[in-house]
Design a protein around this motif. Structure first.
Motif, PDB file in Angstrom:
ATOM      1  N   VAL A   1       2.558   0.022   7.248  1.00  0.00           N
ATOM      2  CA  VAL A   1       1.375   0.629   7.875  1.00  0.00           C
ATOM      3  C   VAL A   1       1.740   1.983   8.484  1.00  0.00           C
TER       4      VAL A   1
ATOM      5  N   GLN B   1      -3.255  -1.888   6.277  1.00  0.00           N
ATOM      6  CA  GLN B   1      -3.381  -3.292   5.896  1.00  0.00           C
ATOM      7  C   GLN B   1      -4.854  -3.648   5.807  1.00  0.00           C
TER       8      GLN B   1
ATOM      9  N   ASP C   1       1.883  -5.822   6.247  1.00  0.00           N
ATOM     10  CA  ASP C   1       1.847  -4.782   7.286  1.00  0.00           C
ATOM     11  C   ASP C   1       3.151  -3.992   7.416  1.00  0.00           C
TER      12      ASP C   1
ATOM     13  N   ASN D   1       0.814  -1.213   0.000  1.00  0.00           N
ATOM     14  CA  ASN D   1       0.000   0.000   0.000  1.00  0.00           C
ATOM     15  C   ASN D   1       0.853   1.272   0.000  1.00  0.00           C
TER      16      ASN D   1
ATOM     17  N   THR E   1      -1.795  -5.957   1.475  1.00  0.00           N
ATOM     18  CA  THR E   1      -1.972  -7.263   2.104  1.00  0.00           C
ATOM     19  C   THR E   1      -0.956  -7.467   3.217  1.00  0.00           C
TER      20      THR E   1
END
Length: 153
Positions: A50, A76, A47, A16, A45
């Motif tokens: 994050v 996540q 972490d 992300n 998907t």
């Protein structure tokens, strides 16, 4: 019968910080320009990132194209996302497999690959975190957003 128009879309990649936040910003912009009030978000998907902003090179590529990623922060995916969103778009087949592992039992939210909407015969948006091709990822994301938008209109 075609799928109903989603009211909310989640775009998912690995961390992300590259593909999915870019797609979030591009799709949000294109939907607003088209006058479609569809909620858009993104998640990863994994972490590892994050709370982090998108990758600096992705921010720069998006900025050159007129998209602002600077306020986005990585998160996540959580099982509740399958209830919150009507359509979940995965950046590549591996992300789609990971999504299925998170999907709550009995959930039927539509989760599909995002790249085929570009109409270029590809099933994945290559991860620029690994390829270094941030402009190429952005180009494919824009094409996929255009293809999705044409189906939504």
């Amino acid at each position: 019968m075609p799928d109903p128009k989603p009211e909310s879309i989640l775009i998912v990649c690995l961390g992300n910080i590259c593909r999915s936040p870019t797609a979030e910003a591009v799709l949000r912009s294109k939907l607003a320009d088209a006058g479609l009030g569809i909620e858009v978000d993104s998640a990863g998907t994994g972490d590892w990132h994050v709370g982090d902003p998108p990758h600096a090179d992705m921010i720069a590529a998006a900025s050159r194209a007129g998209y602002d990623l600077s306020q986005l922060r990585a998160r996540q995916i959580v099982p509740e996302d399958f209830e919150r969103f009507d359509l979940i778009l995965a950046a590549d087949p591996s992300n789609l497999e990971d999504l299925e592992r998170v999907r709550p039992a009995g959930n039927s939210t539509r989760a599909v690959l995002f790249a085929p909407y570009a109409g270029r015969g590809v099933d994945a948006i290559p991860d620029p975190y690994h390829t270094g091709d941030f402009d190429g990822a952005l180009d494919l994301v824009e094409a996929a957003c255009d293809g999705l938008l044409s189906q939504l209109q």
